[in-house]
Design an enzyme around this catalytic site. Structure first.
Site, PDB file in Angstrom:
ATOM      1  CG  HIS A   1      35.605  -8.458 -73.665  1.00 40.16           C
ATOM      2  ND1 HIS A   1      34.349  -8.166 -73.060  1.00 40.16           N
ATOM      3  CD2 HIS A   1      36.368  -8.592 -72.709  1.00 40.16           C
ATOM      4  CE1 HIS A   1      34.378  -8.296 -71.727  1.00 40.16           C
ATOM      5  NE2 HIS A   1      35.597  -8.589 -71.316  1.00 40.16           N
TER       6      HIS A   1
ATOM      7  CG  ASP B   1      37.949  -4.851 -70.307  1.00 40.05           C
ATOM      8  OD1 ASP B   1      37.909  -3.728 -70.666  1.00 40.05           O
ATOM      9  OD2 ASP B   1      37.457  -5.466 -69.283  1.00 40.05           O
TER      10      ASP B   1
HETATM   11 ZN   LIG Z   1      39.484  -9.349 -69.113  1.00 46.11          ZN
END
Ligand SMILES: [Zn+2]
Length: 280
Positions: free
Chosen positions: A233, A87
């Site tokens: 992430h 992400d």
């Molecule tokens: Zn996010």
């Protein structure tokens, strides 16, 4: 441009919890109008109901506010597949290094991109797709108050991101992940209009918060199984004690673990049928 949704979508229907809430509001208003002495009970009921809906929105893996994929479909699990999702990118420093690591491990991943970051890094976004990965919608600006937006605000964030990501990558997203996984009852009709699945995760490493590589890895690998959707992430990455982004240290170890378990990475585009054609 690839169009994942050939058949028209069925009409949106409110999830049972939302229908029940609308009914409860009507009942409370009717009761207070017909019998004013019940006003405080009616207000109390509405207040409790609102608290319940808010709690459901703050629980990323909840299905009370609409369909929400927390694992891959059973068919993908039967093929011993899992999905690696990344992400908050693309990030000019970290994403290229993530892409190299994925190449080295012959692994395909799904990138939930922030469209504003993609606009700033169009070449990198195209590189993600060119190297065989999947790009999906993680909102336009990743607003911290995303879950407080009304229907218009949510629609603007999602519409704009769909447009930007489709224009830049050449492929229209069919999955959406809410910033921090937080949402409200207005989100599902907007997602439905775009044929977007809401996708959360089975397990996440908290790699934007923790700088402890072993703990992040442990959260992801503990009990890991076929069908899992795991979350790391490539944007907003926290750095470990040595100054290295945590995700870059976790990723090779995670992929060694999945290989030892006999799991194969798939993308959400390959694993999830278009919305409206799925059995939840
Ligand atoms: Zn996010």
């Amino acid at each position: 441009m690839q169009q994942p949704h050939q058949a028209p979508l069925p009409r949106w229907s409110a999830p049972p919890a939302v229908t029940a809430s609308i009914g409860l509001h009507a009942l409370a208003v009717g009761s207070a109008a017909l019998a004013p002495e019940t006003l405080w009970w009616a207000l109390g009921g509405i207040g409790l109901n609102q608290l319940g809906l808010t709690a459901a929105g703050l629980w990323p893996r909840s299905r009370l506010l609409g369909p929400n994929w927390t694992r891959l479909p059973a068919a993908a699990a039967a093929r011993r597949q899992f999905a690696l999702t990344l992400d908050d990118g693309p990030d000019p420093e970290i994403t290229p290094r993530v892409l190299d690591l994925l190449d080295r491990h012959r692994t395909r991943a799904t990138f939930f991109c922030i469209a504003a970051h993609a606009q700033a890094q169009p070449v990198l976004l195209r590189e993600i797709v060119a190297r065989g990965h999947d790009v999906q919608n993680h909102s336009h600006s990743h607003r911290h108050h995303f879950a407080l937006l009304g229907p218009g605000g949510l629609a603007r964030e999602i519409d704009r991101a769909q447009q930007v990501l489709a224009d830049l990558s050449g492929v229209k997203p069919h999955c959406f992940r809410a910033p921090a996984g937080l949402r409200n009852p207005f989100l599902d009709p907007v997602l439905h209009r775009h044929g977007l699945h809401l996708v959360s995760w089975t397990r996440r490493g908290f790699d934007t918060v923790s700088h402890d590589v072993q703990r992040v890895l442990g959260r992801l690998t503990h009990g890991m199984a076929a069908g899992d959707i795991v979350l790391l992430h490539d944007g907003h990455a926290r750095r470990g004690r040595g100054g290295q982004p945590v995700v870059l240290e976790v990723l090779p170890r995670l992929l060694a673990h999945t290989a030892a378990l006999g799991l194969h990475a798939t993308t959400l585009r390959d694993a999830l049928p278009p919305r409206g054609h799925d059995a939840h």
